[in-house]
Design an enzyme around this catalytic site. Sequence first.
Site, PDB file in Angstrom:
ATOM      1  N   LYS A 177       0.803  -1.224   0.000  1.00 47.03           N
ATOM      2  CA  LYS A 177       0.000   0.000   0.000  1.00 47.03           C
ATOM      3  C   LYS A 177       0.841   1.281   0.000  1.00 47.03           C
ATOM      4  CE  LYS A 177      -4.529  -1.255   0.603  1.00 47.03           C
ATOM      5  NZ  LYS A 177      -4.446  -2.627   0.989  1.00 47.03           N
ATOM      6  N   SER A 204      -8.515   1.266   8.647  1.00 45.97           N
ATOM      7  CA  SER A 204      -7.993   0.751   9.914  1.00 45.97           C
ATOM      8  C   SER A 204      -6.755  -0.071   9.615  1.00 45.97           C
ATOM      9  CB  SER A 204      -9.046  -0.104  10.614  1.00 45.97           C
ATOM     10  OG  SER A 204      -9.548  -1.037   9.695  1.00 45.97           O
ATOM     11  N   GLU A 261      -9.887 -13.895  -3.975  1.00 46.19           N
ATOM     12  CA  GLU A 261     -10.631 -13.358  -2.832  1.00 46.19           C
ATOM     13  C   GLU A 261     -10.934 -14.473  -1.840  1.00 46.19           C
ATOM     14  OE1 GLU A 261     -13.765 -10.230  -4.622  1.00 46.19           O
ATOM     15  OE2 GLU A 261     -14.165 -12.310  -5.152  1.00 46.19           O
ATOM     16  N   GLY A 312     -16.046 -13.301   0.744  1.00 46.55           N
ATOM     17  CA  GLY A 312     -16.073 -11.963   0.136  1.00 46.55           C
ATOM     18  C   GLY A 312     -15.901 -12.039  -1.362  1.00 46.55           C
ATOM     19  N   ASP A 336     -17.392 -10.746  -3.876  1.00 44.65           N
ATOM     20  CA  ASP A 336     -18.029  -9.694  -4.687  1.00 44.65           C
ATOM     21  C   ASP A 336     -17.303  -9.476  -6.019  1.00 44.65           C
ATOM     22  OD1 ASP A 336     -16.030  -8.480  -2.728  1.00 44.65           O
ATOM     23  OD2 ASP A 336     -16.226  -6.903  -4.225  1.00 44.65           O
ATOM     24  N   SER A 360       1.102  -9.963  -0.562  1.00 41.55           N
ATOM     25  CA  SER A 360       0.792  -8.530  -0.497  1.00 41.55           C
ATOM     26  C   SER A 360       1.188  -7.841   0.796  1.00 41.55           C
ATOM     27  CB  SER A 360      -0.703  -8.320  -0.760  1.00 41.55           C
ATOM     28  OG  SER A 360      -1.472  -9.104   0.136  1.00 41.55           O
TER      29      SER A 360
HETATM   30  C1  LIG Z   1      -5.167  -3.663   0.774  1.00 42.44           C
HETATM   31  C2  LIG Z   1      -4.612  -5.012   0.790  1.00 42.44           C
HETATM   32  C3  LIG Z   1      -5.005  -5.998  -0.157  1.00 42.44           C
HETATM   33  C4  LIG Z   1      -6.075  -5.717  -1.196  1.00 42.44           C
HETATM   34  O1  LIG Z   1      -5.648  -4.724  -2.089  1.00 42.44           O
HETATM   35  P1  LIG Z   1      -6.678  -3.989  -3.053  1.00 42.44           P
HETATM   36  O2  LIG Z   1      -5.853  -3.037  -3.837  1.00 42.44           O
HETATM   37  O3  LIG Z   1      -7.696  -3.313  -2.180  1.00 42.44           O
HETATM   38  O4  LIG Z   1      -7.317  -5.048  -3.876  1.00 42.44           O
HETATM   39  C5  LIG Z   1      -4.394  -7.222  -0.146  1.00 42.44           C
HETATM   40  N1  LIG Z   1      -3.452  -7.530   0.777  1.00 42.44           N
HETATM   41  C6  LIG Z   1      -3.041  -6.634   1.705  1.00 42.44           C
HETATM   42  C7  LIG Z   1      -1.997  -7.043   2.677  1.00 42.44           C
HETATM   43  C8  LIG Z   1      -3.596  -5.348   1.741  1.00 42.44           C
HETATM   44  O5  LIG Z   1      -3.196  -4.463   2.658  1.00 42.44           O
END
Ligand SMILES: *Cc1c(COP(=O)(O)O)cnc(C)c1O
Length: 323
Positions: free
Chosen positions: A56, A81, A207, A211, A213, A307
């Site tokens: 992020k 959050s 997903e 969830g 969607d 991620s």
């Molecule tokens: C925000 C986040 C996601 C999802 O990312 P999007 O861009 O909202 O699809 C996946 N893994 C982690 C660790 C995140 O912080």
Amino acid sequence: MQEQRLPTFDDVIAAAQRINHHINKTPVLTSRTADTDFGAKIFFKCENFQRIGAFKFRGAMNALAQLNDVQRAAGVVAYSSGNHAQGVALSAKLLGIPATIIMPHDAPAAKKAATKGYGGNVIEYNRYTEDREEIGQALAKEKGLTLIPPYDHPHVIAGQGTVAKELFEEVGELDALFVCLGGGGLLAGSALSARHLSPNCKIYGVEPDAGNDGQLSFQKGEIVHIDTPQTIADGAQIQHLGQYTFSIIKEKVDDILTVPDEELINSMRFFAERMKMIVEPTGCLGFTAARMLKKELKGKRIGVIISGGNIDMARYSQLLAGI
Ligand SMILES: *Cc1c(COP(=O)(O)O)cnc(C)c1O
């Protein structure tokens, strides 16, 4: 932050140039155990080693770095959050921009502390009686703050696209890429990079089962809204994709898969035992889907985006212990 145009791969290149001296170039790791088990070659792009512990930071930095002087002086606001809050707070601190983060009053103390530690001005709200978007918009209006959305903005998407760009530049073309999916910023950005750098690569968004969607939207061809899902993948507790993210996903992604929470825990355990790293449940979505498709992936070159790695240690131990 008004901008109407969908981002392209050129915007991902520009984002990389803009953020490269701030971000960690995260490692691409491999595991002989996983390769043997799959009969394939798997490349893990480890954004759990990114600054703030998740990708992020890339999108937030790319968005904040493009604000003009007036916007910078007034400051930014975000509601989250989770990892987006920390991404915005750290980016703002590095750029000398004041940041206000709206967090639920009952958010984990560690997350509030981390956000404050990055210099964010935390405003708490009651998630049962108050609406965070209203609070954010009121603040934005009253104080001239710029609202930084967590996924549905061209600059955020372009920033997130730098993850897959680095992966392809390091390992070359792939047969399949598995990407964690919440609101779709990471998946849309990854798709922009994949379509350019590895045109034949299959791109999968993943997903949690609860969830789904994104999967429903993909099948229906329009954005489907659901209630906030119950899942341990808290980064994917999203009610719907965004306008920008869905436009790109609909066109460039091959499929959206879902996985059960129990299997996310098995992936967390694999990462801990075999690769010696902490991955949060949401960060396990991609690898979990790859594990479930193992037979079809034999002999292939596979990319998996991990991620993030932010999870409270007490919670982490509980999940691994099966409590
Ligand atoms: C925000 C986040 C996601 C999802 O990312 P999007 O861009 O909202 O699809 C996946 N893994 C982690 C660790 C995140 O912080």
